[in-house]
Write a protein that holds these residues in place. Sequence first.
Motif, PDB file in Angstrom:
ATOM      1  N   ILE A  34     -14.993  15.376  11.185  1.00 58.56           N
ATOM      2  CA  ILE A  34     -14.721  14.602  12.207  1.00 58.56           C
ATOM      3  C   ILE A  34     -15.244  12.698  11.810  1.00 58.56           C
ATOM      4  CG2 ILE A  34     -16.068  13.784  14.380  1.00 58.56           C
ATOM      5  CD1 ILE A  34     -17.506  17.087  13.736  1.00 58.56           C
ATOM      6  N   VAL A  35     -13.459  12.519  11.744  1.00 56.24           N
ATOM      7  CA  VAL A  35     -13.596  11.063  11.366  1.00 56.24           C
ATOM      8  C   VAL A  35     -14.359   9.772  12.751  1.00 56.24           C
ATOM      9  CG1 VAL A  35     -12.864  11.671   9.503  1.00 56.24           C
ATOM     10  CG2 VAL A  35     -12.161  10.487  11.790  1.00 56.24           C
ATOM     11  N   THR A  36     -15.178   9.167  12.311  1.00 58.23           N
ATOM     12  CA  THR A  36     -15.419   8.377  14.226  1.00 58.23           C
ATOM     13  C   THR A  36     -15.488   6.359  13.179  1.00 58.23           C
ATOM     14  OG1 THR A  36     -17.744   8.806  12.962  1.00 58.23           O
ATOM     15  CG2 THR A  36     -17.326  10.391  14.174  1.00 58.23           C
ATOM     16  N   THR A  56      -6.889   8.383   9.514  1.00 55.21           N
ATOM     17  CA  THR A  56      -8.010   9.174   8.277  1.00 55.21           C
ATOM     18  C   THR A  56      -7.582  10.287   8.682  1.00 55.21           C
ATOM     19  OG1 THR A  56      -9.441   7.032   8.118  1.00 55.21           O
ATOM     20  CG2 THR A  56      -9.793   9.128   7.292  1.00 55.21           C
ATOM     21  N   ALA A  57      -7.943  10.630  10.307  1.00 54.96           N
ATOM     22  CA  ALA A  57      -7.549  12.419  10.328  1.00 54.96           C
ATOM     23  C   ALA A  57      -6.434  12.819   9.602  1.00 54.96           C
ATOM     24  CB  ALA A  57      -7.740  13.179  11.786  1.00 54.96           C
ATOM     25  N   ARG A  58      -5.519  12.078   9.560  1.00 55.35           N
ATOM     26  CA  ARG A  58      -3.768  13.084   8.934  1.00 55.35           C
ATOM     27  C   ARG A  58      -4.341  12.778   7.828  1.00 55.35           C
ATOM     28  NH1 ARG A  58      -1.709   9.953  13.949  1.00 55.35           N
ATOM     29  NH2 ARG A  58      -1.820   7.598  12.473  1.00 55.35           N
ATOM     30  N   GLU A  59      -4.814  11.879   7.230  1.00 60.04           N
ATOM     31  CA  GLU A  59      -4.968  12.014   5.639  1.00 60.04           C
ATOM     32  C   GLU A  59      -5.626  13.470   5.027  1.00 60.04           C
ATOM     33  OE1 GLU A  59      -6.476   8.344   3.611  1.00 60.04           O
ATOM     34  OE2 GLU A  59      -4.729   7.176   4.507  1.00 60.04           O
ATOM     35  N   TYR A  70     -13.075  10.656  16.825  1.00 59.81           N
ATOM     36  CA  TYR A  70     -13.605  10.808  17.794  1.00 59.81           C
ATOM     37  C   TYR A  70     -13.713   8.855  18.113  1.00 59.81           C
ATOM     38  CZ  TYR A  70     -18.061  10.976  21.351  1.00 59.81           C
ATOM     39  OH  TYR A  70     -17.836  11.466  22.130  1.00 59.81           O
ATOM     40  N   LEU A  71     -13.647   8.626  18.899  1.00 61.76           N
ATOM     41  CA  LEU A  71     -13.945   6.839  19.370  1.00 61.76           C
ATOM     42  C   LEU A  71     -15.520   7.043  19.244  1.00 61.76           C
ATOM     43  CD1 LEU A  71     -11.938   3.998  18.756  1.00 61.76           C
ATOM     44  CD2 LEU A  71     -12.182   4.690  21.068  1.00 61.76           C
ATOM     45  N   HIS A  85     -23.527  15.155  20.214  1.00 64.47           N
ATOM     46  CA  HIS A  85     -23.888  16.240  21.009  1.00 64.47           C
ATOM     47  C   HIS A  85     -22.093  17.149  20.843  1.00 64.47           C
ATOM     48  CE1 HIS A  85     -27.079  14.489  22.879  1.00 64.47           C
ATOM     49  NE2 HIS A  85     -27.581  14.816  22.167  1.00 64.47           N
ATOM     50  N   TRP A  86     -21.157  16.222  21.081  1.00 64.50           N
ATOM     51  CA  TRP A  86     -19.620  17.105  21.433  1.00 64.50           C
ATOM     52  C   TRP A  86     -19.137  17.401  20.647  1.00 64.50           C
ATOM     53  CZ3 TRP A  86     -15.938  15.955  17.485  1.00 64.50           C
ATOM     54  CH2 TRP A  86     -14.770  16.110  18.364  1.00 64.50           C
ATOM     55  N   ALA A  87     -19.745  17.100  18.687  1.00 63.22           N
ATOM     56  CA  ALA A  87     -19.522  17.812  17.725  1.00 63.22           C
ATOM     57  C   ALA A  87     -20.002  19.668  17.448  1.00 63.22           C
ATOM     58  CB  ALA A  87     -19.904  17.059  16.939  1.00 63.22           C
ATOM     59  N   LEU A  88     -21.242  19.661  18.039  1.00 61.30           N
ATOM     60  CA  LEU A  88     -21.930  20.407  18.359  1.00 61.30           C
ATOM     61  C   LEU A  88     -21.344  21.576  19.085  1.00 61.30           C
ATOM     62  CD1 LEU A  88     -25.804  19.466  17.659  1.00 61.30           C
ATOM     63  CD2 LEU A  88     -24.743  20.201  15.738  1.00 61.30           C
ATOM     64  N   ARG A  89     -20.965  20.785  19.915  1.00 61.35           N
ATOM     65  CA  ARG A  89     -20.336  21.955  20.881  1.00 61.35           C
ATOM     66  C   ARG A  89     -19.114  22.551  20.721  1.00 61.35           C
ATOM     67  NH1 ARG A  89     -21.738  17.900  25.136  1.00 61.35           N
ATOM     68  NH2 ARG A  89     -19.723  16.792  24.745  1.00 61.35           N
ATOM     69  N   ARG A  90     -18.405  21.860  20.266  1.00 60.06           N
ATOM     70  CA  ARG A  90     -16.777  22.238  19.843  1.00 60.06           C
ATOM     71  C   ARG A  90     -16.909  23.122  18.147  1.00 60.06           C
ATOM     72  NH1 ARG A  90     -11.323  18.644  18.792  1.00 60.06           N
ATOM     73  NH2 ARG A  90     -10.671  20.436  18.136  1.00 60.06           N
ATOM     74  N   PHE A  91     -18.264  23.230  17.314  1.00 59.38           N
ATOM     75  CA  PHE A  91     -18.160  23.123  16.432  1.00 59.38           C
ATOM     76  C   PHE A  91     -19.078  24.364  15.364  1.00 59.38           C
ATOM     77  CE2 PHE A  91     -15.561  19.676  15.895  1.00 59.38           C
ATOM     78  CZ  PHE A  91     -14.488  20.082  15.608  1.00 59.38           C
TER      79      PHE A  91
END
Length: 279
Positions: A34-36, A56-59, A70-71, A85-91
């Motif tokens: 996850i790149v932010t 970066t995500a594409r790299e 994620y902005l 919280h978003w990362a924990l819910r998704r992954f």
Amino acid sequence: MPDLSKAICLVAGASRGVGRGIARGLGEAGATVIVTARSSETGPRTEARRETIEDTAREVDAAGGHGHHYLCDHTSERAVDSLVHWALRRFGRIDVAVSSVWGGNEGFDGERYADGAEWGTPFWRRSAEPFSGFFETGPYPALLLARAVAPAMVSAKRGLIALVSFDTQAGYLGDVFYDLAKANTNRLAFACAQELAPHGVTALGLSPGFVGTERARDNGHADRATESPLYAGRALAALAADPNVQAQAGRILHAGDLAAEYGFTDADGSTPPRFQLGS
């Protein structure tokens, strides 16, 4: 190449520079990354620069991993908490969290800062006003990320938190605000390690050398670079895959030393040694 194909990693400050190199290094090892950052194709970009988190995500994808962007404004406690919280819910978990957020060089042209002060101007000849900005865009984001990811890692009794900085034990870094910000980040890594170690979570600092970042190139300093951003990325990937990484807790680790220990190379196949001040 270490195998991080099952690892969920979060790299803050990953739109460019060392953060992007770390994300790519984790991607090479097969990680989900996850790149932010604040710079996005769909919104404002720091100093109107062209690099974005989508790039970066594409790299990460191209390197062999799975990139997600994620902005996030990492100077906002609420924004960082929402990101985690978003990362924990998704992954479901975060195995590795890296803070490579650094805004202290914004407006710096390689010689002068935005307020006109030259690099290395004696502290009594410059305004103290920029001082808070160095902390707000370096140590403070590192603290916000560490405190946001720590509860889930403590609950899982595992995890790695890495704070990207610059080792200050070898000597003065040449600029009072820069030196104090990096020393503070290093001490934060040490302090976090003391409190997290009893729970099976490792915190440490990562010190690259003079990195050939996009900003170094634009400021005409690319010829002074000792390593690419990917060198730090491969260093972090090696640490993340090491089952004995807890032995490194609280230390400030140099990319060059880790290359010698783990056997990885820079992007061009070279193995730059530990960066020495004045070199």
